[in-house]
Design an enzyme around this catalytic site. Structure first.
Site, PDB file in Angstrom:
ATOM      1  CB  THR A 175       1.810   7.537 -15.377  1.00 51.44           C
ATOM      2  OG1 THR A 175       1.047   7.066 -16.034  1.00 51.44           O
ATOM      3  CG2 THR A 175       3.295   7.609 -16.244  1.00 51.44           C
ATOM      4  NE  ARG A 203      -5.123   4.134 -22.980  1.00 56.77           N
ATOM      5  CZ  ARG A 203      -4.374   4.864 -22.274  1.00 56.77           C
ATOM      6  NH1 ARG A 203      -3.459   4.208 -21.632  1.00 56.77           N
ATOM      7  NH2 ARG A 203      -4.501   6.070 -21.998  1.00 56.77           N
ATOM      8  N   GLY A 205      -0.989   4.207 -24.110  1.00 58.05           N
ATOM      9  CA  GLY A 205      -1.430   5.694 -23.824  1.00 58.05           C
ATOM     10  C   GLY A 205      -0.203   6.367 -24.244  1.00 58.05           C
ATOM     11  CG  ASP A 206       0.565   9.914 -21.896  1.00 56.55           C
ATOM     12  OD1 ASP A 206      -0.020   8.888 -21.344  1.00 56.55           O
ATOM     13  OD2 ASP A 206       0.964  10.673 -21.179  1.00 56.55           O
ATOM     14  CB  THR A 226       0.893  11.447 -14.913  1.00 54.52           C
ATOM     15  OG1 THR A 226       0.518  12.246 -13.915  1.00 54.52           O
ATOM     16  CG2 THR A 226       2.466  10.957 -14.572  1.00 54.52           C
ATOM     17  N   GLY A 227      -1.482  11.325 -16.616  1.00 60.21           N
ATOM     18  CA  GLY A 227      -3.164  11.823 -16.785  1.00 60.21           C
ATOM     19  C   GLY A 227      -3.577  11.188 -17.983  1.00 60.21           C
ATOM     20  N   GLY A 229      -3.796   9.862 -21.254  1.00 61.71           N
ATOM     21  CA  GLY A 229      -2.654   9.541 -22.179  1.00 61.71           C
ATOM     22  C   GLY A 229      -3.292  10.123 -23.473  1.00 61.71           C
TER      23      GLY A 229
HETATM   24  N1  ASP Z   1      -0.942   8.525 -18.918  1.00 55.77           N
HETATM   25  C1  ASP Z   1      -1.238   7.139 -18.418  1.00 55.77           C
HETATM   26  C2  ASP Z   1      -1.938   6.692 -19.485  1.00 55.77           C
HETATM   27  O1  ASP Z   1      -2.842   7.421 -20.324  1.00 55.77           O
HETATM   28  C3  ASP Z   1      -2.056   6.970 -17.234  1.00 55.77           C
HETATM   29  C4  ASP Z   1      -1.666   8.039 -16.174  1.00 55.77           C
HETATM   30  O2  ASP Z   1      -0.967   8.703 -16.057  1.00 55.77           O
HETATM   31  O3  ASP Z   1      -2.545   8.117 -15.448  1.00 55.77           O
HETATM   32  O4  ASP Z   1      -1.723   5.447 -19.920  1.00 55.77           O
END
Ligand code: ASP
Length: 325
Positions: A175, A203, A205-206, A226-227, A229
């Site tokens: 992200t 789906r 995400g955050d 990022t991560g 979500g």
């Molecule tokens: N945070 C993002 C999501 O969950 C994905 C990511 O940051 O890798 O969509």
């Protein structure tokens, strides 16, 4: 003037700083920087040529927040428009009574404002990666059949077990985060993503959820994530960090506290998390649940960005209930 970004923002941070130097606002800088990442075909977690969902469609999520007013705009599940951050910004700028548009409605809005639309959002290379991934996990026979012009999916294909068939998000995360402070001291933050590779269709995400993956408040500071979500949504991570700052904690302590909240989450699916944050005085920090991560920053007197290691707050990972390293 200051810009901080996730390390994949390197392609856009210079121009984002130029936008600030030319009198642009923090919102302008964030949008400028993120657009360059969204257009980058080598970046597979954001915008054009990101990894698609499990049925091979690229669904984009993005949000932008104005720290002056706490106004915000966001889009989710948007297909066919590479510059998700610009569409999100128009949700903010057009003074709609809404802050988040998803799916067909987001696409309709994007058409109405003449947002740039691209017929093909994936290169053949990425389509092949998607097909190979299905083959790897033996899912191809289950959810797809070979048509003359490539893979065709059965509408009724059972996807409920998709999570066992594909992969966990840790292998395919990404992200982009940008946060800027402009010459007036105003703060803006932006996030854009194609989400987990091979995610379930629909789906979200955050990244487009204000308070989860993105939050900015001029009076205090800003945070972007990022991560995984789902975790940032459950813990309200970006807002939590800013609120911890508001209670008087230092930036370092507030960021650690927000990460510790994630570490305390129960459940079968716990992945990694990374965040960047700044306070209104220009202090900045990057944290990650794993060692080795970095973020970038640039001030107006720097010729180019610098990279800084993220501090680590370990979050033990679990996948389908099993501990993972
Ligand atoms: N945070 C993002 C999501 O969950 C994905 C990511 O940051 O890798 O969509």
């Amino acid at each position: 003037m200051l810009i901080i970004a996730s390390s994949n923002g390197a392609i856009g941070i210079d121009q984002a700083m130029n936008a600030l130097k030319n009198g642009g606002s923090a919102l302008d800088a964030v949008e400028t920087g993120i657009r360059l990442v969204e257009a980058n075909p080598a970046e597979h977690s954001v915008g054009y040529n990101g990894y698609p969902n499990i049925v091979g469609e690229l669904e984009l999520d993005a949000s932008i927040m104005d720290g002056r007013s706490l106004n915000t705009g966001a889009v989710a599940l948007m297909r066919g428009f590479p510059y998700a951050i610009s569409v999100a910004r128009q949700v903010l700028e057009r003074a709609l009574p809404h802050v988040l548009l998803a799916g067909a409605g987001a696409e309709r809005f994007a058409r109405e404002i003449d947002a740039e639309q691209w017929e093909e959002m994936l290169t053949e290379e990425i389509q092949a990666v998607w097909r190979d991934r299905l083959e790897d996990v033996g899912a191809r026979g289950l959810i797809a059949r070979q048509a003359d012009d490539g893979l065709e999916l059965r509408d009724e294909a059972p996807l409920l077990d998709w999570v066992k068939l594909t992969t966990d998000p840790e292998r395919v995360l990404g992200t982009v985060n940008f946060i800027a402070i402009d010459s007036a001291g105003d703060i803006a933050s932006g996030v854009s993503t194609s989400g987990w590779a091979w995610k379930y269709p629909g789906r979200i995400g955050d990244s487009p959820i204000i308070g989860a993956g993105n939050y900015a408040d001029n009076r205090i500071g800003a945070c972007a994530c990022t991560g995984m979500g789902e975790m940032a949504i459950r813990a309200g991570t970006a807002r939590s960090l800013v609120l911890y700052l508001k209670t008087g904690l230092s930036l370092d302590a507030a960021a650690r506290r927000a990460m510790e909240d994630l570490r305390d989450l129960a459940g079968d699916y716990i992945g990694g998390m990374n965040l960047i944050a700044l306070d209104k005085d220009g202090g900045h920090i990057g944290l990650s649940s794993r060692a080795g991560g970095s973020y970038i920053f640039q001030t107006e007197d720097m010729d180019s960005f610098q990279e800084r290691e993220r501090e680590v707050v370990t979050i033990p990972m679990r996948w389908a209930g099993e501990a993972r390293t």
